[in-house]
Design a protein around this motif. Structure first.
Motif, mmCIF file in Angstrom:
data_model
loop_
_atom_site.group_PDB
_atom_site.id
_atom_site.type_symbol
_atom_site.label_atom_id
_atom_site.label_comp_id
_atom_site.label_asym_id
_atom_site.label_seq_id
_atom_site.Cartn_x
_atom_site.Cartn_y
_atom_site.Cartn_z
ATOM 1 N N TYR A 203 0.774 -1.392 -0.072
ATOM 2 C CA TYR A 203 0.129 -0.039 0.083
ATOM 3 C C TYR A 203 0.916 1.116 0.044
ATOM 4 C CZ TYR A 203 -2.737 3.893 1.943
ATOM 5 O OH TYR A 203 -3.231 4.837 2.102
ATOM 6 N N THR A 204 0.467 2.252 -0.742
ATOM 7 C CA THR A 204 1.279 3.566 -0.741
ATOM 8 C C THR A 204 0.289 4.631 -0.405
ATOM 9 O OG1 THR A 204 0.741 3.912 -2.988
ATOM 10 C CG2 THR A 204 2.845 2.596 -2.428
ATOM 11 N N HIS A 205 -0.738 4.759 -0.989
ATOM 12 C CA HIS A 205 -1.636 5.761 -0.553
ATOM 13 C C HIS A 205 -3.040 5.361 -0.966
ATOM 14 C CE1 HIS A 205 -0.719 6.577 -4.860
ATOM 15 N NE2 HIS A 205 -1.560 7.313 -5.014
ATOM 16 N N PHE A 281 -1.417 13.139 -5.068
ATOM 17 C CA PHE A 281 -1.559 13.148 -3.794
ATOM 18 C C PHE A 281 -0.384 12.300 -3.027
ATOM 19 C CE2 PHE A 281 -6.071 13.236 -5.519
ATOM 20 C CZ PHE A 281 -6.537 14.355 -4.923
ATOM 21 N N CYS A 282 0.520 11.597 -4.038
ATOM 22 C CA CYS A 282 1.411 11.007 -3.272
ATOM 23 C C CYS A 282 2.646 10.717 -4.218
ATOM 24 C CB CYS A 282 1.238 9.638 -2.585
ATOM 25 S SG CYS A 282 2.415 8.876 -1.751
ATOM 26 N N PRO A 283 3.278 11.835 -4.505
ATOM 27 C CA PRO A 283 4.486 11.838 -5.571
ATOM 28 C C PRO A 283 5.326 10.655 -5.309
ATOM 29 C CG PRO A 283 3.819 14.088 -4.841
ATOM 30 C CD PRO A 283 3.253 13.377 -4.007
ATOM 31 N N GLU A 284 5.726 10.421 -4.117
ATOM 32 C CA GLU A 284 6.798 9.334 -3.864
ATOM 33 C C GLU A 284 6.201 8.035 -4.278
ATOM 34 O OE1 GLU A 284 4.790 10.341 0.307
ATOM 35 O OE2 GLU A 284 5.315 11.483 -1.866
ATOM 36 N N ALA A 285 5.056 7.743 -4.674
ATOM 37 C CA ALA A 285 4.467 6.394 -5.206
ATOM 38 C C ALA A 285 4.857 6.130 -6.439
ATOM 39 C CB ALA A 285 2.902 6.489 -4.899
ATOM 40 N N ALA A 290 8.548 3.215 -10.337
ATOM 41 C CA ALA A 290 9.741 3.325 -10.841
ATOM 42 C C ALA A 290 10.806 2.146 -10.474
ATOM 43 C CB ALA A 290 10.284 4.552 -11.080
ATOM 44 N N ALA A 291 10.911 2.042 -9.429
ATOM 45 C CA ALA A 291 11.856 1.095 -8.594
ATOM 46 C C ALA A 291 11.236 -0.309 -9.084
ATOM 47 C CB ALA A 291 11.817 1.374 -7.139
ATOM 48 N N GLY A 292 10.155 -0.468 -9.022
ATOM 49 C CA GLY A 292 9.487 -1.837 -9.355
ATOM 50 C C GLY A 292 9.581 -2.198 -10.582
#
Length: 299
Positions: A203-205, A281-285, A290-292
């Protein structure tokens, strides 16, 4: 090789129109993904999935982001998916896309003890009347929609006593495609629908979608609105368990859920083809996404 990753969109959304709020929003979301991928040293492009004459073998991979015309052009999209998928790695993968296009997958989730909104499937060519099917369900307030759809296409809310008013529409639709019936979920009117983003299994956001006054459809296409939402521990566990039950590698998923008419968490849909993931709402997601991708490309 021209690109490591191509972010896929559709032709109408390819160019940035600063004067249109929808275009600005799409480009903000897609831009976060492009930037996150580029930060990892990947060569990134953004293209219309249906671009004529493009050689897709020049892309190591492609990620579906805003290809929101595909369900109107499925006769083109299906062979494109098969052809491009032979040489270009797709995220999510083609097998998962085929699985997720048809909402019969809800029945598969139910078989794996994931609570879904109660659903009856009416297969293409079924000769029964709508009134007959409705009477068998025992539901009074219902939703009718196709098993393959998007943006609330051919979605109807009606009372069991009014089934006859929809007989012609139902008959025409079921001649062409499978349909599904569900009891209307009354909590959606006051509480809206929750969307939890699960990226690379975690879960991210989350956001909460609410319908405009007098409507039940939460999509912004129909006047719905979106609000930031902090998911509870049980909602997060439920969403992650639902994604884990999918029999494919899931890079990203939007888990649309509600409290059903019995007050239990229930899946409305799992969106794993080209869902809006609300990165604004959650740019770091976007970095998690990208990492995945980067990790999968390295294998």
């Amino acid at each position: 090789m021209q690109f490591d990753v191509v972010v896929l969109t559709d032709n109408e959304l390819l160019q940035h129109n600063e004067n249109d709020w929808y275009s600005r929003q799409v480009h903000q979301e897609d831009g976060l993904v492009v930037t996150a991928l580029s930060r990892l040293g990947l060569k990134v492009g953004r293209k219309d999935w249906a671009e004529t004459g493009y050689d897709w073998t020049q892309c190591r991979s492609a990620v579906f982001r805003s290809t929101w015309d595909y369900f109107h052009r499925f006769a083109e999209f299906a062979p494109w998916l098969e052809q491009v998928g032979r040489n270009t790695r797709l995220f999510n993968e083609a097998g998962l896309i085929h699985w997720n296009i048809d909402k019969h997958y809800l029945g598969i989730l139910a078989e794996k003890d994931i609570n879904i909104v109660p659903t009856i499937f009416v297969e293409r060519g079924d000769a029964r009347s709508l009134a007959h099917v409705v009477a068998e369900t025992g539901w009074e307030d219902l939703i009718l929609k196709p098993t393959i759809s998007g943006a609330a296409r051919h979605t109807y809310r009606f009372h069991a006593l009014d089934s006859e008013r929809h007989e012609c529409t139902f008959g025409e639709l079921v001649e062409q495609e499978a349909m599904m019936l569900q009891p209307f979920q009354h909590n959606i009117l006051e509480e809206g629908e929750l969307s939890l983003m699960v990226i690379d299994g975690q879960y991210t956001h989350a956001i909460r979608k609410t319908a405009k006054a007098g409507d039940f459809r939460v999509q912004d296409d129909h006047g719905g609105s979106v609000h930031r939402y902090d998911a509870s521990a049980d909602e997060i566990l439920f969403a992650e368990a639902a994604v884990a039950a999918v029999p494919f590698d899931v890079l990203y998923a939007r888990v649309d859920l509600i409290r059903d008419n019995d007050g239990q968490l229930a899946i409305m849909e799992l969106e794993m083809i080209e869902p809006e993931l609300f990165f604004r709402f959650c740019p770091e997601a976007a970095d998690t996404l990208a990492a995945g991708i980067a990790r999968r490309l390295a294998v």
